[in-house]
Design a protein around this motif. Sequence first.
Motif, PDB file in Angstrom:
ATOM      1  N   ILE A  25      50.542  32.113  37.431  1.00 53.65           N
ATOM      2  CA  ILE A  25      52.027  31.935  37.027  1.00 53.65           C
ATOM      3  C   ILE A  25      52.336  32.059  35.872  1.00 53.65           C
ATOM      4  N   PRO A  26      53.386  33.011  35.485  1.00 50.74           N
ATOM      5  CA  PRO A  26      53.581  33.412  34.241  1.00 50.74           C
ATOM      6  C   PRO A  26      54.183  31.977  33.731  1.00 50.74           C
ATOM      7  N   SER A  27      53.762  31.542  32.487  1.00 52.11           N
ATOM      8  CA  SER A  27      54.407  30.253  31.871  1.00 52.11           C
ATOM      9  C   SER A  27      54.541  30.297  30.211  1.00 52.11           C
ATOM     10  N   GLN A  28      54.813  29.409  29.857  1.00 53.80           N
ATOM     11  CA  GLN A  28      54.724  28.940  28.288  1.00 53.80           C
ATOM     12  C   GLN A  28      53.740  27.847  27.940  1.00 53.80           C
ATOM     13  N   LEU A  29      53.096  28.103  26.724  1.00 52.46           N
ATOM     14  CA  LEU A  29      52.083  27.469  26.251  1.00 52.46           C
ATOM     15  C   LEU A  29      52.196  27.010  25.005  1.00 52.46           C
ATOM     16  N   ARG A  30      52.492  25.641  24.382  1.00 51.85           N
ATOM     17  CA  ARG A  30      52.682  25.616  23.128  1.00 51.85           C
ATOM     18  C   ARG A  30      51.506  24.417  22.564  1.00 51.85           C
ATOM     19  N   SER A  50      43.605  26.475  33.325  1.00 54.49           N
ATOM     20  CA  SER A  50      43.274  27.625  32.585  1.00 54.49           C
ATOM     21  C   SER A  50      44.301  28.682  32.387  1.00 54.49           C
ATOM     22  N   ALA A  51      44.450  29.281  31.168  1.00 54.03           N
ATOM     23  CA  ALA A  51      45.600  30.119  30.849  1.00 54.03           C
ATOM     24  C   ALA A  51      45.017  31.138  29.804  1.00 54.03           C
ATOM     25  N   SER A  52      45.762  32.328  29.790  1.00 49.78           N
ATOM     26  CA  SER A  52      45.444  33.446  28.767  1.00 49.78           C
ATOM     27  C   SER A  52      45.975  32.881  27.329  1.00 49.78           C
ATOM     28  N   SER A  53      45.060  33.204  26.427  1.00 51.33           N
ATOM     29  CA  SER A  53      45.569  32.968  24.902  1.00 51.33           C
ATOM     30  C   SER A  53      44.919  33.957  24.015  1.00 51.33           C
ATOM     31  N   ILE A  54      45.441  34.847  23.588  1.00 53.75           N
ATOM     32  CA  ILE A  54      44.897  35.705  22.614  1.00 53.75           C
ATOM     33  C   ILE A  54      44.388  35.183  21.482  1.00 53.75           C
ATOM     34  N   GLY A  55      45.133  34.289  20.812  1.00 53.02           N
ATOM     35  CA  GLY A  55      44.665  33.550  19.591  1.00 53.02           C
ATOM     36  C   GLY A  55      43.675  32.557  20.120  1.00 53.02           C
ATOM     37  N   ARG A  56      42.759  32.304  19.197  1.00 50.28           N
ATOM     38  CA  ARG A  56      41.689  31.018  19.385  1.00 50.28           C
ATOM     39  C   ARG A  56      42.484  29.811  19.117  1.00 50.28           C
ATOM     40  N   LEU A  57      42.159  28.986  20.334  1.00 46.48           N
ATOM     41  CA  LEU A  57      42.392  27.574  20.410  1.00 46.48           C
ATOM     42  C   LEU A  57      41.357  26.701  20.182  1.00 46.48           C
ATOM     43  N   GLN A  58      41.499  25.730  19.491  1.00 46.29           N
ATOM     44  CA  GLN A  58      40.466  24.568  19.174  1.00 46.29           C
ATOM     45  C   GLN A  58      40.479  23.387  20.160  1.00 46.29           C
ATOM     46  N   ALA A  59      39.273  23.051  20.473  1.00 49.51           N
ATOM     47  CA  ALA A  59      39.188  21.652  21.403  1.00 49.51           C
ATOM     48  C   ALA A  59      40.032  20.637  20.698  1.00 49.51           C
ATOM     49  N   ASP A  60      40.390  19.854  21.494  1.00 53.09           N
ATOM     50  CA  ASP A  60      41.071  18.715  21.196  1.00 53.09           C
ATOM     51  C   ASP A  60      42.583  18.844  20.582  1.00 53.09           C
ATOM     52  N   GLN A  61      43.091  20.205  20.583  1.00 56.15           N
ATOM     53  CA  GLN A  61      44.201  20.300  20.065  1.00 56.15           C
ATOM     54  C   GLN A  61      45.244  20.008  21.206  1.00 56.15           C
ATOM     55  N   ILE A  62      46.424  19.396  20.795  1.00 55.69           N
ATOM     56  CA  ILE A  62      47.519  18.630  21.807  1.00 55.69           C
ATOM     57  C   ILE A  62      48.234  19.998  22.162  1.00 55.69           C
ATOM     58  N   ILE A  73      54.386  19.744  30.392  1.00 55.96           N
ATOM     59  CA  ILE A  73      53.280  18.781  30.628  1.00 55.96           C
ATOM     60  C   ILE A  73      52.229  18.980  29.480  1.00 55.96           C
ATOM     61  N   GLN A  74      51.999  17.719  28.877  1.00 54.34           N
ATOM     62  CA  GLN A  74      51.237  17.329  28.153  1.00 54.34           C
ATOM     63  C   GLN A  74      49.714  17.473  28.421  1.00 54.34           C
ATOM     64  N   GLY A  75      48.753  17.963  27.432  1.00 54.24           N
ATOM     65  CA  GLY A  75      47.450  18.030  27.633  1.00 54.24           C
ATOM     66  C   GLY A  75      46.756  18.082  26.368  1.00 54.24           C
ATOM     67  N   ARG A  76      45.344  18.399  26.456  1.00 49.30           N
ATOM     68  CA  ARG A  76      44.486  18.729  25.296  1.00 49.30           C
ATOM     69  C   ARG A  76      43.664  20.196  25.657  1.00 49.30           C
ATOM     70  N   ILE A  77      43.499  20.939  24.725  1.00 54.34           N
ATOM     71  CA  ILE A  77      42.807  22.031  24.847  1.00 54.34           C
ATOM     72  C   ILE A  77      41.255  21.392  25.043  1.00 54.34           C
ATOM     73  N   VAL A  78      40.514  21.983  25.995  1.00 51.80           N
ATOM     74  CA  VAL A  78      38.948  21.616  26.155  1.00 51.80           C
ATOM     75  C   VAL A  78      38.041  22.587  25.808  1.00 51.80           C
ATOM     76  N   TRP A  79      38.738  23.980  26.043  1.00 54.03           N
ATOM     77  CA  TRP A  79      37.770  25.134  25.668  1.00 54.03           C
ATOM     78  C   TRP A  79      38.442  26.267  25.515  1.00 54.03           C
ATOM     79  N   TRP A  80      37.921  27.153  24.719  1.00 54.21           N
ATOM     80  CA  TRP A  80      38.672  28.708  24.593  1.00 54.21           C
ATOM     81  C   TRP A  80      37.304  29.601  24.542  1.00 54.21           C
ATOM     82  N   ASP A  81      37.644  30.710  25.538  1.00 51.22           N
ATOM     83  CA  ASP A  81      36.629  31.889  25.475  1.00 51.22           C
ATOM     84  C   ASP A  81      37.229  33.019  26.066  1.00 51.22           C
TER      85      ASP A  81
END
Length: 119
Positions: A25-30, A50-62, A73-81
Motif C-alpha cells: 500500500i503506497p502510504s506516508q510515514l512521519r 512494516s514499511a520501507s524507510s531508506i533513512g535509519r529509524l530508531q526504536a521508540d520513535q513516535i 495512525i499513531q505508533g512507535r518504531i520497534v525496529w529498522w533493518d
Amino acid sequence: MISTQHSYANAAQEDRCAPRTKIAIPSQLRVSGSRAFKTVVHDLSLAGFSASSIGRLQADQICWLTLPGLQSIQGRIVWWDRSIAGAAFDDLLSQAVLEDILSRWEGPIGGGVTRSCLL
C-alpha cells in the motif's frame, strides 16, 4: 556463528500478537521531528505494520502512518533493518477497519494481498 543476542532479536521479531497480512500500500510515514515521506506498507495487522524507510529509524520513535483515505495512525518504531521499519500502533486497529483497508487493496488493481498468520 550467530550470537545469542542476535538470535533473540530475530526470534522477537516473529513473536507477534496479531496475524500479519502481506500487502503493498503506497502510504506516508512521519517520524516525530521529521517531515512525512512516501513509503510502501509491506505488511499490516491489528497491532502494527512494516514499511520501507531508506533513512535509519530508531526504536521508540513516535510515528504516524497515513494510509490512503484514512486519518494518520499513531505508533512507535520497534525496529529498522535494511531499509524496512517495523512499528506497533499505540491503539489496536479495529477488525472492521483492518478488513476495510485490506479489501480496498486486494486484487490486481491494489497489488494483491497475501494473508498469513505468523505467530
